[in-house]
Scaffold this motif. Structure first.
Motif, PDB file in Angstrom:
ATOM      1  N   HIS A   1       0.860  -1.186   0.000  1.00 37.02           N
ATOM      2  CA  HIS A   1       0.000   0.000   0.000  1.00 37.02           C
ATOM      3  C   HIS A   1       0.894   1.233   0.000  1.00 37.02           C
ATOM      4  N   ILE A   2       0.669   2.133  -0.950  1.00 39.00           N
ATOM      5  CA  ILE A   2       1.484   3.334  -1.087  1.00 39.00           C
ATOM      6  C   ILE A   2       0.611   4.569  -0.853  1.00 39.00           C
ATOM      7  N   VAL A   3       1.017   5.385   0.109  1.00 41.31           N
ATOM      8  CA  VAL A   3       0.296   6.621   0.434  1.00 41.31           C
ATOM      9  C   VAL A   3       1.092   7.805  -0.102  1.00 41.31           C
ATOM     10  N   VAL A   4       0.464   8.607  -0.934  1.00 40.58           N
ATOM     11  CA  VAL A   4       1.089   9.813  -1.489  1.00 40.58           C
ATOM     12  C   VAL A   4       0.308  11.011  -0.967  1.00 40.58           C
ATOM     13  N   ASP A   5       0.940  11.781  -0.095  1.00 43.73           N
ATOM     14  CA  ASP A   5       0.239  12.852   0.617  1.00 43.73           C
ATOM     15  C   ASP A   5       0.560  14.225   0.027  1.00 43.73           C
ATOM     16  N   GLY A   6      -0.468  15.082  -0.068  1.00 46.68           N
ATOM     17  CA  GLY A   6      -0.260  16.485  -0.429  1.00 46.68           C
ATOM     18  C   GLY A   6       0.065  16.734  -1.890  1.00 46.68           C
ATOM     19  N   LEU A   7      -0.661  16.108  -2.810  1.00 42.70           N
ATOM     20  CA  LEU A   7      -0.398  16.327  -4.235  1.00 42.70           C
ATOM     21  C   LEU A   7      -0.514  17.797  -4.619  1.00 42.70           C
ATOM     22  N   ASP A   8      -1.413  18.522  -3.967  1.00 44.55           N
ATOM     23  CA  ASP A   8      -1.642  19.929  -4.327  1.00 44.55           C
ATOM     24  C   ASP A   8      -0.444  20.816  -4.000  1.00 44.55           C
ATOM     25  N   GLU A   9       0.495  20.322  -3.195  1.00 40.49           N
ATOM     26  CA  GLU A   9       1.672  21.122  -2.850  1.00 40.49           C
ATOM     27  C   GLU A   9       2.772  21.008  -3.900  1.00 40.49           C
ATOM     28  N   CYS A  10       2.580  20.123  -4.872  1.00 43.65           N
ATOM     29  CA  CYS A  10       3.570  19.956  -5.937  1.00 43.65           C
ATOM     30  C   CYS A  10       3.382  21.041  -6.989  1.00 43.65           C
ATOM     31  N   GLN A  11       4.453  21.772  -7.290  1.00 50.41           N
ATOM     32  CA  GLN A  11       4.373  22.860  -8.265  1.00 50.41           C
ATOM     33  C   GLN A  11       4.459  22.347  -9.704  1.00 50.41           C
ATOM     34  N   ASP A  12       5.244  21.291  -9.927  1.00 48.74           N
ATOM     35  CA  ASP A  12       5.425  20.768 -11.275  1.00 48.74           C
ATOM     36  C   ASP A  12       4.347  19.734 -11.580  1.00 48.74           C
ATOM     37  N   ARG A  13       3.149  20.204 -11.907  1.00 45.64           N
ATOM     38  CA  ARG A  13       2.030  19.283 -12.146  1.00 45.64           C
ATOM     39  C   ARG A  13       2.266  18.386 -13.367  1.00 45.64           C
TER      40      ARG A  13
ATOM     41  N   THR B   1       2.839  -5.244 -12.539  1.00 45.67           N
ATOM     42  CA  THR B   1       3.412  -5.798 -11.304  1.00 45.67           C
ATOM     43  C   THR B   1       2.975  -7.244 -11.139  1.00 45.67           C
ATOM     44  N   TYR B   2       3.745  -7.982 -10.349  1.00 46.28           N
ATOM     45  CA  TYR B   2       3.442  -9.390 -10.114  1.00 46.28           C
ATOM     46  C   TYR B   2       2.484  -9.559  -8.935  1.00 46.28           C
ATOM     47  N   GLY B   3       2.437  -8.557  -8.068  1.00 46.05           N
ATOM     48  CA  GLY B   3       1.547  -8.622  -6.915  1.00 46.05           C
ATOM     49  C   GLY B   3       0.476  -7.545  -6.985  1.00 46.05           C
ATOM     50  N   ILE B   4      -0.025  -7.154  -5.824  1.00 49.04           N
ATOM     51  CA  ILE B   4      -1.090  -6.140  -5.732  1.00 49.04           C
ATOM     52  C   ILE B   4      -0.511  -4.855  -5.169  1.00 49.04           C
ATOM     53  N   VAL B   5      -0.728  -3.752  -5.874  1.00 52.03           N
ATOM     54  CA  VAL B   5      -0.281  -2.436  -5.410  1.00 52.03           C
ATOM     55  C   VAL B   5      -1.505  -1.550  -5.247  1.00 52.03           C
ATOM     56  N   LYS B   6      -1.739  -1.083  -4.044  1.00 56.46           N
ATOM     57  CA  LYS B   6      -2.860  -0.194  -3.753  1.00 56.46           C
ATOM     58  C   LYS B   6      -2.322   1.217  -3.502  1.00 56.46           C
ATOM     59  N   TRP B   7      -2.917   2.210  -4.164  1.00 58.43           N
ATOM     60  CA  TRP B   7      -2.486   3.602  -4.018  1.00 58.43           C
ATOM     61  C   TRP B   7      -3.528   4.399  -3.246  1.00 58.43           C
ATOM     62  N   PHE B   8      -3.040   5.296  -2.387  1.00 55.24           N
ATOM     63  CA  PHE B   8      -3.930   6.215  -1.665  1.00 55.24           C
ATOM     64  C   PHE B   8      -3.348   7.625  -1.804  1.00 55.24           C
ATOM     65  N   PHE B   9      -4.070   8.505  -2.475  1.00 54.75           N
ATOM     66  CA  PHE B   9      -3.607   9.873  -2.702  1.00 54.75           C
ATOM     67  C   PHE B   9      -4.411  10.848  -1.848  1.00 54.75           C
ATOM     68  N   THR B  10      -3.741  11.873  -1.317  1.00 51.07           N
ATOM     69  CA  THR B  10      -4.473  12.937  -0.627  1.00 51.07           C
ATOM     70  C   THR B  10      -4.133  14.267  -1.286  1.00 51.07           C
ATOM     71  N   SER B  11      -5.122  15.139  -1.346  1.00 54.26           N
ATOM     72  CA  SER B  11      -4.936  16.435  -1.992  1.00 54.26           C
ATOM     73  C   SER B  11      -6.134  17.321  -1.698  1.00 54.26           C
ATOM     74  N   ARG B  12      -5.911  18.618  -1.822  1.00 50.51           N
ATOM     75  CA  ARG B  12      -7.052  19.522  -1.859  1.00 50.51           C
ATOM     76  C   ARG B  12      -7.744  19.291  -3.205  1.00 50.51           C
TER      77      ARG B  12
END
Length: 206
Positions: free
Chosen positions: A50-62, A77-88
């Motif tokens: 499980h990969i958590v990526v926090d604060g996408l809105d703070e990235c300037q280079d969209r 991928t050979y397994g299961i990858v779950k993504w969780f993104f947070t952003s305004r």
């Protein structure tokens, strides 16, 4: 580093990228494209992660951000990858996520604003020693649901040594809008600190 803790061995590609960087006298992972290659190689061999990526809105280079995730989200991928993104809820980020079929979970605005109101009230009573209801309501409203903005503003306020409600209210009217304004105000405040503090800040942020 967190992905490596889930890897039984270092992929050959990651080893090669590391050796190339060392040969080029690069000892930090500064290149976004190289970082994407490393992450892609590591998630390929994960059974479930499980990969958590926090604060996408703070990235300037969209554009760069979206290019990176295009590759990672489409990586085989050979397994299961779950993504969780947070952003305004900014338009371009929301449009990108919908394009990839990402499920949206949005906190009710009333609940979010109430959480911020409680946080501001607690900070005013604890650090600033004031129970200014008008100030609390003003800050809650001005935050537009952004906890980071509130945190930065309270930090600035704490460093101004304001002593009464009138001073606080007058100061609030001069505060900049948005996170960029917060950062500029923080830097201006830092410039008034002793040289050793300024040097420490430069080392931390570089």
């Amino acid at each position: 580093l967190q992905l490596l803790t889930h890897s039984e061995s270092i992929p050959d590609k990651v080893q090669r990228l590391y050796e190339e960087d060392v040969m080029n006298h690069c000892f930090k992972l500064n290149d976004a494209k190289v970082a994407v290659e490393v992450v892609e190689a590591l998630i390929r061999q994960a059974i479930r992660i499980h990969i958590v990526v926090d604060g996408l809105d703070e990235c300037q280079d969209r554009p760069g951000l979206f290019d990176s995730f295009n590759r990672l989200l489409e990586a085989k991928t050979y397994g299961i990858v779950k993504w969780f993104f947070t952003s305004r809820p900014e338009h371009d980020i929301r449009a990108y996520m919908r394009k990839h079929g990402v499920t949206e979970i949005e906190a009710p605005r009333d609940s979010l604003m109430e959480d911020i109101r409680r946080y501001v009230a607690d900070q005013f009573e604890g650090k600033l020693n004031h129970n200014c209801k008008a100030c609390i309501e003003y800050w809650t409203s001005e935050s537009e649901g952004n906890f980071l903005w509130v945190t930065l503003m309270l930090r600035i306020m704490d460093g101004e040594d304001l002593t009464c409600e009138e001073e606080i209210e007058e100061h609030l009217k001069k505060f900049p809008k948005g996170l960029t304004g917060c950062y500029m105000r923080s830097l201006a405040q830092l410039s008034k600190r002793p040289e050793r503090h300024q040097q420490l800040a430069r080392r931390i942020f570089t």
